[in-house]
Motif scaffolding. Structure first.
Motif, PDB file in Angstrom:
ATOM      1  N   THR A  53       0.830  -1.207   0.000  1.00 44.01           N
ATOM      2  CA  THR A  53       0.000   0.000   0.000  1.00 44.01           C
ATOM      3  C   THR A  53       0.860   1.251   0.000  1.00 44.01           C
ATOM      4  OG1 THR A  53      -1.720  -1.201   1.204  1.00 44.01           O
ATOM      5  CG2 THR A  53      -1.848   1.204   1.214  1.00 44.01           C
ATOM      6  N   LEU A  54       1.885   1.283   0.839  1.00 43.52           N
ATOM      7  CA  LEU A  54       2.743   2.464   0.919  1.00 43.52           C
ATOM      8  C   LEU A  54       3.504   2.718  -0.378  1.00 43.52           C
ATOM      9  CD1 LEU A  54       4.223   2.217   4.526  1.00 43.52           C
ATOM     10  CD2 LEU A  54       2.542   3.836   3.667  1.00 43.52           C
ATOM     11  N   PHE A  55       3.943   1.652  -1.050  1.00 42.74           N
ATOM     12  CA  PHE A  55       4.689   1.833  -2.285  1.00 42.74           C
ATOM     13  C   PHE A  55       3.782   2.139  -3.482  1.00 42.74           C
ATOM     14  CE2 PHE A  55       8.345  -0.816  -0.492  1.00 42.74           C
ATOM     15  CZ  PHE A  55       9.084   0.307  -0.212  1.00 42.74           C
ATOM     16  N   SER A  56       2.517   1.761  -3.420  1.00 42.27           N
ATOM     17  CA  SER A  56       1.599   2.022  -4.523  1.00 42.27           C
ATOM     18  C   SER A  56       0.871   3.354  -4.383  1.00 42.27           C
ATOM     19  CB  SER A  56       0.566   0.900  -4.617  1.00 42.27           C
ATOM     20  OG  SER A  56       1.208  -0.320  -4.858  1.00 42.27           O
ATOM     21  N   LEU A  57       0.734   3.844  -3.186  1.00 35.34           N
ATOM     22  CA  LEU A  57      -0.001   5.080  -2.937  1.00 35.34           C
ATOM     23  C   LEU A  57       0.578   6.296  -3.666  1.00 35.34           C
ATOM     24  CD1 LEU A  57      -2.494   5.957  -1.367  1.00 35.34           C
ATOM     25  CD2 LEU A  57      -1.003   6.562   0.524  1.00 35.34           C
ATOM     26  N   ASP A  83       7.197  13.886 -15.674  1.00 34.17           N
ATOM     27  CA  ASP A  83       7.590  12.570 -16.186  1.00 34.17           C
ATOM     28  C   ASP A  83       8.586  11.875 -15.262  1.00 34.17           C
ATOM     29  OD1 ASP A  83       5.938  12.788 -18.355  1.00 34.17           O
ATOM     30  OD2 ASP A  83       7.535  13.440 -19.737  1.00 34.17           O
ATOM     31  N   PHE A  84       9.526  12.642 -14.709  1.00 30.13           N
ATOM     32  CA  PHE A  84      10.498  12.072 -13.773  1.00 30.13           C
ATOM     33  C   PHE A  84       9.803  11.542 -12.520  1.00 30.13           C
ATOM     34  CE2 PHE A  84      13.262  12.671 -10.059  1.00 30.13           C
ATOM     35  CZ  PHE A  84      14.250  11.758 -10.371  1.00 30.13           C
ATOM     36  N   ILE A  85       8.876  12.315 -11.982  1.00 35.32           N
ATOM     37  CA  ILE A  85       8.154  11.882 -10.781  1.00 35.32           C
ATOM     38  C   ILE A  85       7.322  10.638 -11.089  1.00 35.32           C
ATOM     39  CG2 ILE A  85       6.312  12.541  -9.182  1.00 35.32           C
ATOM     40  CD1 ILE A  85       7.483  15.381  -9.262  1.00 35.32           C
ATOM     41  N   PHE A  86       6.683  10.617 -12.246  1.00 33.82           N
ATOM     42  CA  PHE A  86       5.908   9.441 -12.634  1.00 33.82           C
ATOM     43  C   PHE A  86       6.789   8.198 -12.715  1.00 33.82           C
ATOM     44  CE2 PHE A  86       4.526   6.608 -16.064  1.00 33.82           C
ATOM     45  CZ  PHE A  86       3.332   6.157 -15.519  1.00 33.82           C
ATOM     46  N   ASN A  87       7.939   8.321 -13.356  1.00 33.06           N
ATOM     47  CA  ASN A  87       8.850   7.182 -13.482  1.00 33.06           C
ATOM     48  C   ASN A  87       9.412   6.740 -12.134  1.00 33.06           C
ATOM     49  OD1 ASN A  87       8.606   6.821 -16.249  1.00 33.06           O
ATOM     50  ND2 ASN A  87      10.113   8.418 -16.673  1.00 33.06           N
ATOM     51  N   LEU A  88       9.668   7.686 -11.253  1.00 28.15           N
ATOM     52  CA  LEU A  88      10.147   7.351  -9.912  1.00 28.15           C
ATOM     53  C   LEU A  88       9.094   6.574  -9.134  1.00 28.15           C
ATOM     54  CD1 LEU A  88      12.502   7.800  -7.892  1.00 28.15           C
ATOM     55  CD2 LEU A  88      11.238   9.797  -7.087  1.00 28.15           C
ATOM     56  N   PHE A  89       7.855   7.034  -9.189  1.00 23.31           N
ATOM     57  CA  PHE A  89       6.783   6.332  -8.490  1.00 23.31           C
ATOM     58  C   PHE A  89       6.471   4.990  -9.133  1.00 23.31           C
ATOM     59  CE2 PHE A  89       4.960  10.571  -6.800  1.00 23.31           C
ATOM     60  CZ  PHE A  89       5.922  10.586  -5.814  1.00 23.31           C
ATOM     61  N   LEU A  90       6.627   4.890 -10.437  1.00 21.42           N
ATOM     62  CA  LEU A  90       6.439   3.621 -11.118  1.00 21.42           C
ATOM     63  C   LEU A  90       7.514   2.615 -10.679  1.00 21.42           C
ATOM     64  CD1 LEU A  90       4.619   2.288 -13.249  1.00 21.42           C
ATOM     65  CD2 LEU A  90       6.303   2.987 -14.953  1.00 21.42           C
ATOM     66  N   LEU A  91       8.729   3.110 -10.503  1.00 21.76           N
ATOM     67  CA  LEU A  91       9.810   2.256 -10.013  1.00 21.76           C
ATOM     68  C   LEU A  91       9.515   1.745  -8.600  1.00 21.76           C
ATOM     69  CD1 LEU A  91      12.643   1.134 -10.595  1.00 21.76           C
ATOM     70  CD2 LEU A  91      13.559   3.205  -9.563  1.00 21.76           C
ATOM     71  N   LEU A  92       8.949   2.594  -7.746  1.00 24.51           N
ATOM     72  CA  LEU A  92       8.561   2.160  -6.400  1.00 24.51           C
ATOM     73  C   LEU A  92       7.535   1.036  -6.461  1.00 24.51           C
ATOM     74  CD1 LEU A  92       8.244   5.411  -4.256  1.00 24.51           C
ATOM     75  CD2 LEU A  92       9.879   3.568  -3.988  1.00 24.51           C
ATOM     76  N   THR A  93       6.642   1.110  -7.431  1.00 26.43           N
ATOM     77  CA  THR A  93       5.638   0.064  -7.569  1.00 26.43           C
ATOM     78  C   THR A  93       6.294  -1.251  -7.973  1.00 26.43           C
ATOM     79  OG1 THR A  93       4.042   1.739  -8.243  1.00 26.43           O
ATOM     80  CG2 THR A  93       3.470  -0.529  -8.697  1.00 26.43           C
ATOM     81  N   TYR A  94       7.314  -1.201  -8.808  1.00 29.41           N
ATOM     82  CA  TYR A  94       8.007  -2.429  -9.223  1.00 29.41           C
ATOM     83  C   TYR A  94       8.858  -3.017  -8.095  1.00 29.41           C
ATOM     84  CZ  TYR A  94       6.585  -1.648 -14.035  1.00 29.41           C
ATOM     85  OH  TYR A  94       5.860  -1.485 -15.169  1.00 29.41           O
ATOM     86  N   THR A  96       7.881  -3.534  -5.233  1.00 32.32           N
ATOM     87  CA  THR A  96       7.014  -4.437  -4.470  1.00 32.32           C
ATOM     88  C   THR A  96       7.045  -5.865  -4.995  1.00 32.32           C
ATOM     89  OG1 THR A  96       5.081  -3.846  -5.812  1.00 32.32           O
ATOM     90  CG2 THR A  96       5.467  -2.575  -3.802  1.00 32.32           C
ATOM     91  N   ASN A  97       7.473  -6.071  -6.243  1.00 33.65           N
ATOM     92  CA  ASN A  97       7.554  -7.441  -6.765  1.00 33.65           C
ATOM     93  C   ASN A  97       8.679  -8.238  -6.117  1.00 33.65           C
ATOM     94  OD1 ASN A  97       5.419  -7.081  -8.545  1.00 33.65           O
ATOM     95  ND2 ASN A  97       6.757  -6.228 -10.114  1.00 33.65           N
ATOM     96  N   GLY A  98       9.769  -7.599  -5.742  1.00 30.74           N
ATOM     97  CA  GLY A  98      10.867  -8.289  -5.086  1.00 30.74           C
ATOM     98  C   GLY A  98      10.793  -8.242  -3.575  1.00 30.74           C
ATOM     99  N   MET A  99       9.850  -7.497  -3.064  1.00 30.80           N
ATOM    100  CA  MET A  99       9.722  -7.279  -1.632  1.00 30.80           C
ATOM    101  C   MET A  99       9.383  -8.543  -0.821  1.00 30.80           C
ATOM    102  SD  MET A  99       7.192  -4.454  -0.001  1.00 30.80           S
ATOM    103  CE  MET A  99       5.787  -5.252  -0.714  1.00 30.80           C
TER     104      MET A  99
END
Length: 122
Positions: A53-57, A83-94, A96-99
């Motif tokens: 939740t924290l990484f997707s929010l 665009d930079f902020i979007f890519n940074l937040f998208l990276l945070l979402t990814y 979660t796959n290795g978390m």
């Protein structure tokens, strides 16, 4: 609910030969006995849900911002920042796959570590 579902499936597949301590505790009105492994599983699930939740929010917030300012005229610098902020937040979402590996290793007690060690040993 996941742990209770797993227990229910296991009870349907394997019929116990004798009465366990768990069933004796539930028949006399006490709370059911939670095994230590069940407690570790619950902690792992809760930590995983909270971190997911924290990484997707942030991506959700950024998406709401992008949609609400869709028709606003922006400079090239503002577009690059967005665009930079979007890519940074998208990276945070990814991330979660290795978390789950780290959650299971750190918060799972010795159960996951023993299973991992056993798998690596073979």
């Amino acid at each position: 609910m996941t742990i209770l579902n797993i227990r229910a499936v296991a009870k349907r597949r394997i019929q116990p030969m004798s009465i366990s301590i768990e069933t004796q505790n539930t028949t006399n009105g006490q709370q059911p006995y939670w095994k230590k492994s069940d407690q570790h599983l619950i902690v792992m699930l809760l930590v995983q849900v909270v971190l997911l939740t924290l990484f997707s929010l942030p991506q959700v917030i950024q998406n709401i911002y992008a949609n609400s300012t869709m028709y606003v005229i922006r400079s090239q610098l503002q577009i690059a920042i967005d665009d930079f902020i979007f890519n940074l937040f998208l990276l945070l979402t990814y991330v979660t796959n290795g978390m789950p590996f780290y959650i299971y290793t750190l918060a799972g007690g010795s159960i996951f570590r023993k299973a991992l060690y056993k798998a690596l040993k073979q």
